[in-house]
Every structure is written in C-alpha cells, then in structure tokens.
Design an enzyme around this catalytic site. Structure first.
Site, short mmCIF file in Angstrom:
data_model
loop_
_atom_site.label_atom_id
_atom_site.label_comp_id
_atom_site.label_asym_id
_atom_site.label_seq_id
_atom_site.Cartn_x
_atom_site.Cartn_y
_atom_site.Cartn_z
N ASP A 210 53.00 65.09 41.44
CA ASP A 210 53.90 64.89 40.30
C ASP A 210 55.21 65.67 40.45
O ASP A 210 55.19 66.83 40.88
CB ASP A 210 53.16 65.38 39.04
CG ASP A 210 53.90 65.09 37.77
OD1 ASP A 210 54.00 63.90 37.40
OD2 ASP A 210 54.40 66.03 37.12
N GLU A 274 56.05 62.01 44.17
CA GLU A 274 56.92 61.40 43.15
C GLU A 274 58.30 62.06 43.20
O GLU A 274 58.43 63.26 43.04
CB GLU A 274 56.34 61.59 41.75
CG GLU A 274 57.19 60.84 40.71
CD GLU A 274 57.07 61.37 39.29
OE1 GLU A 274 57.23 60.57 38.36
OE2 GLU A 274 56.86 62.59 39.10
C1 GLC Z 1 56.06 62.82 36.01
C2 GLC Z 1 55.00 61.98 35.33
C3 GLC Z 1 55.34 61.87 33.87
C4 GLC Z 1 55.33 63.26 33.27
C5 GLC Z 1 56.29 64.17 34.03
C6 GLC Z 1 56.06 65.59 33.66
O1 GLC Z 1 57.29 62.22 36.02
O2 GLC Z 1 54.91 60.74 35.96
O3 GLC Z 1 54.44 61.04 33.19
O4 GLC Z 1 55.70 63.19 31.92
O5 GLC Z 1 56.10 64.09 35.42
O6 GLC Z 1 54.85 66.04 34.17
#
Ligand code: GLC
Length: 541
Positions: A210, A274
């Site tokens: 994440d 991500e």
């Molecule tokens: C990422 C996740 C999202 C979350 C954010 C903070 O972007 O995909 O859902 O709110 O991180 O953890």
C-alpha cells in the site's frame, strides 16, 4: 537475481506472470456470521467459485485488527486478524484451502502508516523520550506555532496533527488516525520485515504494498511547490505537487529490502507496489537488476479517456516504458476508483474486460467486475468513506465501488442475512452470480470465457504485443506466442465498424466475441464489428 529470472523465463513464465489476480474487498465479499460485514469464513466458502471462474490468485485488502477509520488501511496490529473477519486459524484454513484449489493468496501490506491505536504509536506519542518516539515523524511547530511545513493530507487538510501533550506535530499522509511510520529508522525497517516474515512463513504468496511511493519523505522537510495543473473541483490535496512527500529517491532502498526478503523465501513470492505516478516513474519501481517490486501497479486504464486515439498510444507507451526483465500489469478497477461499469457503461465494460484480459501482462480483476457490478450511488446518510466525509461533494467518495458482492437475487443478494454495511446496488436481482451463471451471454459468461481462452492460449497472456490499428473507434493488436498469433479487435464506439486489416495480418478463425457468439466464424482481411463489440481471432499460421 535478474539473471536468474531470465533463466526462469526461458523455462516458462512464473505463476504471477501468466496468472490473473482477483481483488477482494473483504468487508464486501461474503458475510458468514450475519453482521453485515464480509469475513474470512465467507471468503473460504466462495473459493470454489473463484477457482471455477478461472483466476489464479486473490489479493485481499487489509484484514488486520483496526479501528476501521480507513476500513482496515489503519492497522493496529500487523500480525493478527481483526475479529470482525475471523481468526488466525481461519486465515490458515484460507491459505490451505486456496492452495488446495490452486489459488494463491496475496495480502495487503500497509507499511507507510499504522493506526493511531497501534501500540507503537501509543508509545511514540507517550512522550518525547519514549524509545519509540522516532518510529513516527515528529516535528516542532513552525515559528508561528502552526504546522512545520505546507504538506497536505491526501484526505483533506494539513498532513500535520498537533499533539498538545508533547508540543509537537506528527505527520500523516492520509487520515490523522493513520500516522506515518519513519522508514529512516532501522528499527522500523526491522520490525516491518518481521511482519513480512510472519505472513510469508504462514504461506502467503505475496503482498500488495500500500502507498509505496509515500514511505520516504524529504529529510529536510521542504515545502511542496504549487501544482500548476491544479483546477477547482480537484482534490484540494493536488493544489501542491508531491515533490517532497512522495517518490523520493531513497524509497528504492526500502523496496530492495522487501525484495531481498521475498526472494529469500521458497517459491515465487510476488510483490505488487501501489504508486499513482507518471509512467516513467512507475517503470523505475521495477528497480535495476531486479531490486524493485515485481509488479508496480499500472493504473493508466483507470483514468484513460475511452477512445482509440487515447488508448492505443497509452498501451504502446506503457509497453515501451517497461525495463528489460520487467513484467507488465493492468488494472481496470479497484477499491479506490469508480467501477468500470460506472465509468464506461455496461456495454463498453464488456469490451474493457476483453482489453484487460488480452493485453500482455498480469491483469487485476476487481471483485464484482466479472458480473458487471455498477458504481452504486450512496445516500448521504449511508456514507462510510472518510475521504468523502472529509472532502465532500467532489465525487471522491469510494463507497460506491465497495458495495456487497451480488451472489443471487435473494435477501441482501446472498451476501448477508442482514442489511449490509454499505447499500446493495438496486439492480442486484438482475446482476448477480446465480442468474448470470445460467445465461449464455452474461457478463459472467464472457469473463469466464475470456479467462479460459487466456489459459488455453498462452499467446494471450505471455505472448508479445504489437499494435495493428487505431482508427476511428477501432483498437486492434496482435498477441504472438509460440506457434500461435491472435488478433484482438475492439470497437470502442456505439456504431457498427468495418475495417480492412493490413495484408500481413491475414485472416483466421474467430474464437470469442464480447457477445459470446460468432465462435468459429471465418474472418478474412476485413473485420466487421457490431456496436460495442470486441473479438479475438486466431490467425491462420
Ligand atoms: C491506498 C489504499 C487506500 C487507502 C490509502 C491509505 O491508496 O488503496 O484505500 O485509503 O492507501 O492507506
């Protein structure tokens, strides 16, 4: 490692290269205990469905103990399961049963921040002298007593929260309930590596990491410059660029640490990162010599204008950006962005599914997209997402893409026995697994057929990609594997389309139309597509 990977590729693709990842938002997949929220036993009960659907791995959004300020992305214990979702025994059973069905398990790993309820943060907050003080990012107030600099939270307002007891601010890239960990502190690195080891030892096949591009911030805490492209109506957070809060050069050291650890395990564990960044920066996350993540998420399709003139160059640019040894991947929907049906409508969503499942690389399929679940309008009183609550009215809320899976047309769509935590789509009596399973041309039938075709013809997953045409509403490309070439032709518009293909392409036999008919038809050098139709053609050798 790069060498080793090249050698391996010679012997055949790895599971995560040829496979398809299916994302489960656990709160909304299957409730087994009648509390309106999905759970692990619920997921376990649906594993046969997923195996039968034909996906290879499931990525499960966070299932750890959490006060749920950000629905699990605020982790209060990295090595346990939230009672809402079940127990560690349930988790072990999930891994075992999934593996028994040939499905891999990918967990969500949230390294950038913990919950404010995590014991580490509680200790850190307890006083300036606490040994864990430096595990988070604490700064003195600016001269005027305000926040230390201009950094903004992704979810609205300043990214700094004042702690009156200790007279300092802590940094949070997201909610104030999600304090950022300090990855410059080696003890944090070690503790988080232990977390990874804990789950790897329990048999997980990889992690989706994440907010990876956020983990390191500028050591000098410089102000972020204004964003010249900022317009009214955009997330206020994008008023500034993220020059000093994201994608810092040192992030690669953190990633390499994860990679070395994952590679030291038996089996091929995968790391998916991500990062919402421009293409050339995404490409950098593969790292040099296999030191980055295996798959830096490619989100380009989430925001791409749906025209041939936009999509064709986008695919080509992405292909060109992948470094040697890097493996592509594609995402059409996720839990943070509007669903594909909501963006493109149900007809083009079928074409989009064909695109997703016939491009080179690893696709991620978002739960419910396989049956054509739509973006659900959420009444004000049912809003759950803190993003929508903090930054209302801009259409940024994510609840509409997180609604319960539609299994059947019974009460609560077979998801639960009580009113679920988010409202069901109104169309669930039509759009559901049970009904679509029996229909010759449903979205589910199409998704199944695409997944089966992909499996039967490796040209479609691991073969080379090359463009053929992008004219009017037509996007056409080839996929070339060993001894086999496929043509994919997609009509992105609502009018019939006829096109003559370059002579070199030749004709062949139609294998699949997005309308689930025409299989077996001969195709010559002219292709005819109905409105919103895509086809896969096996070219004559
Ligand atoms: C990422 C996740 C999202 C979350 C954010 C903070 O972007 O995909 O859902 O709110 O991180 O953890």
């Amino acid at each position: 490692m790069a060498e080793q990977e090249r050698e391996r590729l010679k012997t055949g693709p790895l599971w995560w290269q040829a496979g398809v990842v299916y994302q489960i938002y656990p709160r909304s997949f299957q409730d087994s205990n009648g509390d309106g929220v999905g759970d692990l036993p619920g997921i376990i009960s649906r594993l046969p469905y997923l195996a039968d659907l034909g996906v290879d791995a499931i990525w499960i959004s966070p299932i750890y103990p959490s006060p749920m300020a950000d629905f699990g992305y605020d982790v209060a214990d990295y090595t346990a399961i939230h009672p809402l979702f079940g127990t560690l025994e349930d988790f072990d059973r999930l891994v075992q049963e999934a593996h028994g069905l040939g499905l891999r398990i990918i967990l969500d790993f949230v390294p950038n921040h913990s919950s404010q309820e995590h014991p580490w943060f509680k200790a850190s907050r307890s006083g300036r002298d606490d040994p864990k003080r430096d595990w988070y990012i604490w700064r003195n107030p600016a001269a005027d007593g305000g926040p230390p600099n201009n950094w903004l939270s992704e979810f609205g307002g300043s990214a700094w929260e004042y702690d009156a007891a200790s007279g300092q601010y802590y940094y949070h890239a997201f909610l104030k309930e999600q304090p950022d960990l300090n990855w410059r502190n080696p003890d944090v690195v070690e503790a988080m590596h232990d977390v990874l080891r804990f789950w790897l030892d329990r048999g997980v096949d990889g992690f989706r990491i994440d907010a990876l591009w956020h983990v390191i911030k500028d050591a000098e805490f410089r102000d972020n410059p204004p964003n010249p492209d900022f317009r009214e109506g955009m997330n206020p957070h994008s008023a500034l660029t993220q020059l000093y809060t994201g994608d810092r050069p040192e992030v690669m050291d953190v990633i390499t640490g994860f990679r070395v650890l994952a590679d030291s395990c038996e089996g091929d564990r995968v790391l998916i990162g991500e990062a919402y960044l421009p293409l050339h920066r995404i490409a950098a996350y593969y790292g040099e010599g296999g030191r980055g993540v295996h798959l830096p998420f490619n989100f380009t399709l989430l925001a791409a204008p749906w025209t041939a003139a936009d999509l064709a160059p986008l695919i080509a640019a992405y292909e060109a950006a992948i470094p040697e040894g890097g493996w592509p991947n594609w995402v059409l929907s996720n839990h943070d962005r509007p669903r594909v049906v909501g963006r493109l409508g149900p007809d083009q969503a079928r074409v989009a599914a064909m695109l997703l499942l016939t491009l080179r690389g690893t696709p991620t399929l978002y739960y419910g997209d396989e049956i054509g679940m739509t973006q659900v309008p959420i009444p004000k009183e049912r809003v759950q997402d803190p993003f929508e609550k903090n930054v209302p009215g801009l259409g940024l809320g994510r609840d509409g893409a997180r609604t319960p899976m539609q299994w059947d047309d019974g009460p609560f769509a077979g998801f639960s026995t009580v009113e679920p935590w988010l409202p069901l789509a109104e169309d669930f009596t039509e759009v559901n697994v049970k009904r679509e399973q029996g229909e010759a041309a449903s979205m589910l039938t199409l998704t199944r057929a695409l997944l089966a075709l992909r499996r039967a013809h490796p040209a479609l997953s691991v073969g080379l990609w090359s463009p053929v045409a992008a004219v009017g509403d037509l996007v056409a490309y080839l996929r070339q594997g060993e001894g086999e070439t496929m043509l994919v032709a997609l009509n992105l518009g609502g009018d019939p389309l006829s096109a003559t293909l370059p002579e070199a392409v030749g004709g062949g036999r139609l294998l699949l139309s997005t309308f689930c008919d025409r299989a077996g038809e001969r195709v010559g050098d002219t292709i005819d597509l109905r409105p919103n139709e895509g086809i896969v053609v096996q070219l004559a050798p």
